[in-house]
Design an enzyme around this catalytic site. Structure first.
Site: not given
Ligand code: CP3
Length: 354
Positions: A40, A154, A27, A77, A31
């Protein structure tokens, strides 16, 4: 083809000697960075950011401008795959990801189709090509996908879950139905990752965030077996270079031994297992990536440096370590604190590579 100027990550993932320990951060584009939040906002929302190759490229590059990292990771994602399978992904602020049409019954799972990934996920491959052009060989680009079981939680629960009641019910009461779901997601994911590799991803990571929520037998039948199918189907060489495959099962512990048997190149390790112990489990068959507790980044520079020093010492001498956190960096972290971590890895790691 542009020459890769920094191949430390690719070398370490293949357990080849390097002058220091390479690092990237799960990540790393996210954020905690004000410039990410601004991009974003420009995109409108998270999925619009993922679907816009130029803006996805911009946020991928942001952490590389601030820190001396050894890899970029595609900005996307894991849930784009179930979205492409027709489930209708959306995000509710404060509640995380949701699906309009979860697949909770045998009939719904039997009705799922393996999509045409070029058609449904072409925006991801466009982003990969755009990022490779922008990187211009500076560091390698990591592609990724979720594990079938992690995506499956999910898809079946309809969103984030703590206890996974519906999918665990399927595992116990209708295991053949869950096998079918795992097979369909594994097939889609294999095509998806191969298309990322074709577009320019130079290593790939499978995020198995929830596999270890299963008991060990079910982990092997559902999560491990479906990741095995993906590993077996991946393109492993391109343009004369090996494409390393990293599996990251959060909380794997002793199951790291089974994961090493898949034929992957490297395993991600979370902070609940010492790297010294992990190294014993895998007997140097694969490289290891990790594993500082992300919570450490809330502490003082001294505590962060100390955490980096202990992580490096726990892995010990020799090649095959990629420094990372044990899970993704959280939104509340001060970006300067990640700078302290990066500098500490550069400064403290060469002594382990003599
Ligand atoms: O690592 C990186 O920089 C690459 C980008 C990446 C994202 N998600 C961007 C993201 C990667 C590799 C993921 C993987 C991901 N997404 C996983 C597996 C890895 C882990 O962290 O456990 C899972 C379970 C998800 C599903 C997901 N997507 C969740 C649970 C969330 C958070 C939602 C929230 O509101 O907190 C996301 C959204 C997400 N994916 C964000 C980012 C930067 C945040 C979204 C935003 O900008 O608001």
């Amino acid at each position: 083809m542009t020459e890769l100027k920094n191949d430390l990550l690719l070398r370490a993932l293949l357990r080849q000697p390097t002058s220091r320990t390479p690092l990237w951060i799960m990540r790393q584009a996210g954020r905690y960075l004000p410039e990410y939040r601004a991009t974003r906002a420009e995109a409108g929302d998270f999925m619009s950011l993922c679907r816009n190759p130029d803006l996805a490229c911009e946020v991928t590059m942001q952490p590389l401008r601030r820190y001396a990292l050894d890899a970029a990771i595609l900005f996307s994602d894991i849930l784009t795959v179930p979205d492409a399978m027709g489930l209708g992904l959306y995000f509710v602020t404060g509640e995380g990801p949701k699906f309009k049409s979860p697949v909770q019954t045998a009939d719904a799972i039997r009705g799922l189709k393996v999509p045409d990934v070029e058609k449904e996920l072409g925006y991801v491959f466009d982003a990969v090509r755009t990022i490779r052009r922008e990187l211009n060989g500076k560091v390698p680009l990591i592609g990724f996908a979720g594990s079938p079981f992690t995506c499956g939680t999910y898809m079946v629960e309809g969103g984030s879950s703590r206890e996974f009641p519906i999918i665990k019910g399927l595992a116990k009461e209708a295991p053949d139905v869950l096998d079918e779901l795992m097979d369909k997601v594994a097939e889609t994911t294999t095509e998806y990752l191969n298309a990322q590799i074709e577009a320019g991803a130079q290593a790939v990571q499978i995020f198995d965030t929830w596999g270890a929520a299963l008991d060990p037998d079910d982990f092997r039948r559902f999560s491990l077996a479906s990741m095995q199918k993906i590993v077996d189907g991946l393109t492993r060489e391109k343009d004369g270079r090996t494409i390393p495959v990293i599996l990251f099962t959060k909380g794997a512990g002793p199951l790291l031994r089974d994961l090493a048997d898949t034929g992957c190149d490297a395993l991600g390790v979370d902070w609940t297992t010492d790297l010294a112990q992990a190294r014993e489990y895998v007997q140097d068959r694969v490289a290891l990536q990790g594993n500082l507790d992300p919570a450490t980044l809330r502490e003082s520079p001294e505590v962060i440096r100390e955490g980096v020093a202990r992580t490096l010492a726990s892995y010990g001498d020799g090649p095959g370590h990629v420094f990372n956190l044990g899970h993704g960096i959280t939104p509340d972290i001060d970006p300067d604190n990640l700078g302290v971590l990066v500098d500490a890895v550069h400064e403290l790691s060469p002594q382990y590579h003599k």
